[in-house]
Enzyme design. Sequence first.
Site, PDB file in Angstrom:
ATOM      1  N   ILE A 448      28.523 -53.138 119.355  1.00  0.00           N
ATOM      2  CA  ILE A 448      28.704 -51.747 118.913  1.00  0.00           C
ATOM      3  C   ILE A 448      30.047 -51.172 119.360  1.00  0.00           C
ATOM      4  CG2 ILE A 448      27.570 -49.463 118.882  1.00  0.00           C
ATOM      5  CD1 ILE A 448      26.104 -51.756 117.408  1.00  0.00           C
ATOM      6  N   SER A 450      31.881 -51.103 122.849  1.00  0.00           N
ATOM      7  CA  SER A 450      32.368 -51.272 124.210  1.00  0.00           C
ATOM      8  C   SER A 450      31.774 -52.524 124.847  1.00  0.00           C
ATOM      9  CB  SER A 450      32.002 -50.049 125.052  1.00  0.00           C
ATOM     10  OG  SER A 450      30.625 -49.808 124.995  1.00  0.00           O
ATOM     11  N   ASP A 506      36.062 -41.973 127.729  1.00  0.00           N
ATOM     12  CA  ASP A 506      34.875 -41.359 127.154  1.00  0.00           C
ATOM     13  C   ASP A 506      35.106 -41.297 125.652  1.00  0.00           C
ATOM     14  OD1 ASP A 506      32.529 -39.167 127.431  1.00  0.00           O
ATOM     15  OD2 ASP A 506      34.004 -38.479 125.976  1.00  0.00           O
ATOM     16  N   TYR A 529      21.392 -33.099 132.504  1.00  0.00           N
ATOM     17  CA  TYR A 529      19.998 -33.235 132.960  1.00  0.00           C
ATOM     18  C   TYR A 529      20.017 -33.644 134.423  1.00  0.00           C
ATOM     19  CZ  TYR A 529      20.782 -38.257 132.335  1.00  0.00           C
ATOM     20  OH  TYR A 529      21.282 -39.528 132.403  1.00  0.00           O
ATOM     21  N   TRP A 578      30.205 -32.684 120.940  1.00  0.00           N
ATOM     22  CA  TRP A 578      30.310 -32.969 122.369  1.00  0.00           C
ATOM     23  C   TRP A 578      31.532 -32.296 122.995  1.00  0.00           C
ATOM     24  CZ3 TRP A 578      28.361 -38.795 122.371  1.00  0.00           C
ATOM     25  CH2 TRP A 578      26.994 -38.781 122.041  1.00  0.00           C
ATOM     26  N   GLU A 683      19.736 -47.578 116.549  1.00  0.00           N
ATOM     27  CA  GLU A 683      18.858 -47.982 117.648  1.00  0.00           C
ATOM     28  C   GLU A 683      17.547 -48.401 117.006  1.00  0.00           C
ATOM     29  OE1 GLU A 683      15.586 -47.824 119.987  1.00  0.00           O
ATOM     30  OE2 GLU A 683      15.880 -46.007 118.839  1.00  0.00           O
ATOM     31  N   HIS A 712      20.128 -50.376 127.449  1.00  0.00           N
ATOM     32  CA  HIS A 712      20.038 -49.418 128.561  1.00  0.00           C
ATOM     33  C   HIS A 712      19.424 -50.046 129.803  1.00  0.00           C
ATOM     34  CE1 HIS A 712      20.335 -47.075 124.858  1.00  0.00           C
ATOM     35  NE2 HIS A 712      21.143 -46.332 125.581  1.00  0.00           N
ATOM     36  N   CYS A 744      23.351 -50.400 121.179  1.00  0.00           N
ATOM     37  CA  CYS A 744      24.426 -49.439 121.490  1.00  0.00           C
ATOM     38  C   CYS A 744      25.551 -50.200 122.183  1.00  0.00           C
ATOM     39  CB  CYS A 744      23.894 -48.290 122.356  1.00  0.00           C
ATOM     40  SG  CYS A 744      25.001 -46.850 122.412  1.00  0.00           S
TER      41      CYS A 744
HETATM   42  N1  GLN Z   1      31.404 -47.425 120.180  1.00  0.00           N
HETATM   43  C1  GLN Z   1      30.732 -46.786 121.262  1.00  0.00           C
HETATM   44  C2  GLN Z   1      30.450 -47.791 122.361  1.00  0.00           C
HETATM   45  O1  GLN Z   1      30.158 -48.891 122.068  1.00  0.00           O
HETATM   46  C3  GLN Z   1      29.424 -46.132 120.832  1.00  0.00           C
HETATM   47  C4  GLN Z   1      28.810 -45.304 121.920  1.00  0.00           C
HETATM   48  C5  GLN Z   1      27.600 -44.516 121.494  1.00  0.00           C
HETATM   49  O2  GLN Z   1      27.059 -44.727 120.441  1.00  0.00           O
HETATM   50  N2  GLN Z   1      27.136 -43.605 122.293  1.00  0.00           N
HETATM   51  O3  GLN Z   1      30.483 -47.498 123.506  1.00  0.00           O
HETATM   52 ZN    ZN Z   2      24.979 -45.716 120.526  1.00  0.00          ZN
END
Ligand code: GLN
Ligand code: ZN
Length: 772
Positions: A448, A450, A506, A529, A578, A683, A712, A744
Site C-alpha cells: 500500500i 510505506s 506523515d 484518543y 486531516w 481494508e 496493525h 494498509c
Molecule cells: N500510502 C500510505 C501508506 O502506505 C497509506 C496510509 C493510509 O492509508 N493511512 O502508509
Molecule cells: Zn490505509
Amino acid sequence: MVQSSVLGFPRQGVNRDLKKATEAYWGGKLSQKDLLAEGKRLRQEHWKIQKDAGVDIIPSNDFSYYDHVLDHIQLFGAIPEKYSKYKLDPIDEFFAMGRGLQKPQSPDAAAVDVPALEMVKWFDSNYHYVKPTLQDGQEFKLAANPKPVVEFLEAKEAGIITRPVLVGPVSFLALGKADRGQNVVPISLLHKLLPIYEELLTKLKEAGAETVQIDEPCLVFDLPPKVKNAFKPAYDRFISLGSKIPQLVVATYFGDIVHNQDVLPSMSSLYGLHIDVVRNPEQLDTVMGAIGEKQVLSVGVVDGRNIWKTNFKRAIETVEHAVQKLGKDRVIVASSSSLLHTPHTLASEKKLDEEVRDWFSFAVEKTKELAIIAKAVTDGPASVREELQANAKSMESRATSKRTNDPKVKERQSKITEEMFNRRSPFPTRIAQQQQKLNLPMFPTTTIGSFPQTKEIRLQRSKLTKGEITEKEYENFIEKEIQDVVKIQDELDLDVYVHGEPERNDMVQYFGERLTGYEFTTHAWVQSYGSRCVRPPIIVGDISRPAPMTVKESKYAASISKKPMKGMLTGPITCLRWSYPRDDIHQSVQAEQLALALRDEVVDLEAAGVYVIQVDEPALREGLPLRQGLERQNYIDWAVKSFRLSVAGVQDSTQIHSHFCYSEFQDFFHAIAALDADVLSIENSKSDAKLLKVFVDEAYPRHIGPGVYDIHSPRIPSEEEIKERIQEMLQYLSPDQLWVDPDCGLKTRQWKETKAALTNMVNAAKFYRQKY
Ligand code: GLN
Ligand code: ZN
C-alpha cells in the site's frame, strides 16, 4: 447581563502534560498518586485560565484521563464483567477499558488479559470516544465518590463555582451498543439509568452546583423514533425533580437541531438550551421560536472545532439578534462546542509567521474572546473598543492578504472544464492499454505504499531537521533506502513495487510542507484518543504547488526497478480533512485547489515514467455529513469530483489506484464507484468477506485488492490463512478483478515480520495463479 460560557476545555495542558503523565503511569514510571496529582494540577490550571480570562460559566467534569464517555461508563457502573472480575483499582479498570490490559500473574494478583472496549469517532470530529457496551439485563449503579461531584468540590475549594458537564442519558445510550452476543437495545435501558442521574444530580445540588450542562449532541442526528421518543420521559423526570436538582442546560453541537425541534417542548421548562451557531447559524431563529418562554439560550458563536480568531462583528451581531428577541438575561455567549478540539495556547508558537499568527486563536485565546463578546453586548461596544478595533483589523488583514487571494489559483479554478473530471476512455479501453504496458500476471501483488519506518530513518530525518546533516547527505540516505526496498521487493517477487515512503514524516504533513497555502505549528496538539495527540497542519490560504513534490524519489525508484513502480500521493479530501481547514471559503473550494495541485503532480509522475499512481483517500468516508439527505449528497458530489480532478489528467495506459482503510461501503458504494479508479485497495482483513457482496450486487467492473492480512498487528499470517482469505474473496470477486495486497501501509511494522508476511502473501497469490 449576558454571560460568557465555555462548554469544555482541552485536557492535555500546555506541553501535553497529561499525555506524558498517563504514559509514564502506564509504563510504571509514575505512581498513581503522582498521576492523580498531575490531573488535579491541570484541572486547577485550566479553571484559572478561564477565570482570569473573565469567563462567567466555567465547566468541570470536562477533564478526563482518557475519554469523557468512558468516565460515564465507569460512573454509572456499566463495566462489562470481563473487566470488573479482576477487581482492579478504579483507575486501572478505567484504563483497561480504554486501552486493554495485559499483565502477567504476580504474587498478589492473577494474570490479566483483556482487550479495550471499542473506540469510535466522536461525531464528525477527529476525537474518538469509548463506546458504552451494554448487556442484556444491564443494571447501573452510581460510583462511590462520583467524579463530577469530586471535581465540582475541588473547584469550589479553589474558589470557583463551576458548571459540571454530563453526557445526557439519551445520548449516553444512543452512542452505546449491545455487547457481542447480547440483544439489548441500549435506549430501552433508559428507565434503569434515570434513577442514577437523579442520584447524581441530587448529590451535585447538595454539593452546591446551581447549574449542570447536560450534553445531548445526538439531537443533531437523524434519530430513530425510539431514541427521539426517549427525550420526553427522560426530561419530564428531571423537570419533576424541581429544585432537588441543579437547573439544567441541555447542550447540542456539531449540527442543527431543527429537524428534531418537536423534542424541544419536552425541555422547554428546563433552565436552558445550547446550540451551535458556528456550524448552523440558520437554526437560531427557529430555535428561538421553539424554546420555552423563560428558557435561556446559550448561543455558540466561538468555534470549538477550529483555530481561527472569531469575527467579533459577526458574533456580536448574532448575539444581539438573540438579545433583541429574548433579552439580555436569557442569552449566554458560548463556545460552539467543547474547546477540546482546539490546541491549548497560541503563546507556545514561537516560529509562526507574524501575519498568520494574528489570524489564529487557540483554546486560551478563545476563552478571552468569549469574555470580550459578552462584555460588548452587555456594556456596549465602547467598553471593549480597542479589542474590537484590533479584531476588525485582523479580519481585514486576513480577507485582503495575498495568501488568501492568489489570483493565479482563482483563475485556474475558473477555467476548470467538465472534461477535466473524466479519464479519456472508459475502463475496458483503459485496462486493455494498461495491461499491454504493465504486463501483470493474474492476482497481481503489491503493497500500500510505506515500508517499515525504521529507527535509522527517523534518526536521519531528525538530524536533517536539526541541521546535523546536509540536504545532500539526507538525499543519499533516502536513495539508499529506496535501493534496499527495491531489492527486497525483487526478492519477494512482488508485481507492482513501491518506493517505501522513507522520506515522509506523515501522509498529509509531507504534502502540506511542499504546498503554498499551508502553515505548521510546533505545539498545537489536540487529543485524538486516549493519550494520542495529533498536530494538524493549517490551511491558511489559496493552495498551489510551486514544484514537484514526489517526482524525484518515485522517478529514481522507477529507474532502478525491473517491475512497475507505483507512485504514491495523498488525495485532496484526506489533505483537507486531516488539516484545520479555512473557514472563509467553502471546503469544496479548498478541495478543488488541492486537487489541481495534485493533478500536476500526477501528470509529472507519468511524464517521469511512473505508470501506476496511487492516490490515497482514507479520510473520504469520515467527511460524510452526519445526516442523510441533501447535505450528504452535496459532499459526495464535490469530494468525488475533486478526486477525479486530481487523477484524470493521465493517459489511458496509466493505471490509477486508490486506497481506503475501511471496507464498509454499503451506504457509500456509489461514491466509491464514482471515483472511477482502475484499482481500489481496501481494508478487508479484519472484516467479513461478505462486505464485498456489494461489489457483486452492483456489478462493479474494475479491479479491487481487499487487504488479505491485518498490518496493525505484528502477527505473521500463514500462507494457508491467506489462501483461505483469497478463496473467500473469490466467492464475490472474479479472478481477473482481484489484486493481492496487505490492508494498509507497513510503516508501523518491523522488517522481519513484514518480509515473512509478504513471502506468504506472494506464495498464496502464485498458488491461485497456477489454479486459474
Ligand atoms: N500510502 C500510505 C501508506 O502506505 C497509506 C496510509 C493510509 O492509508 N493511512 O502508509
Ligand atoms: Zn490505509
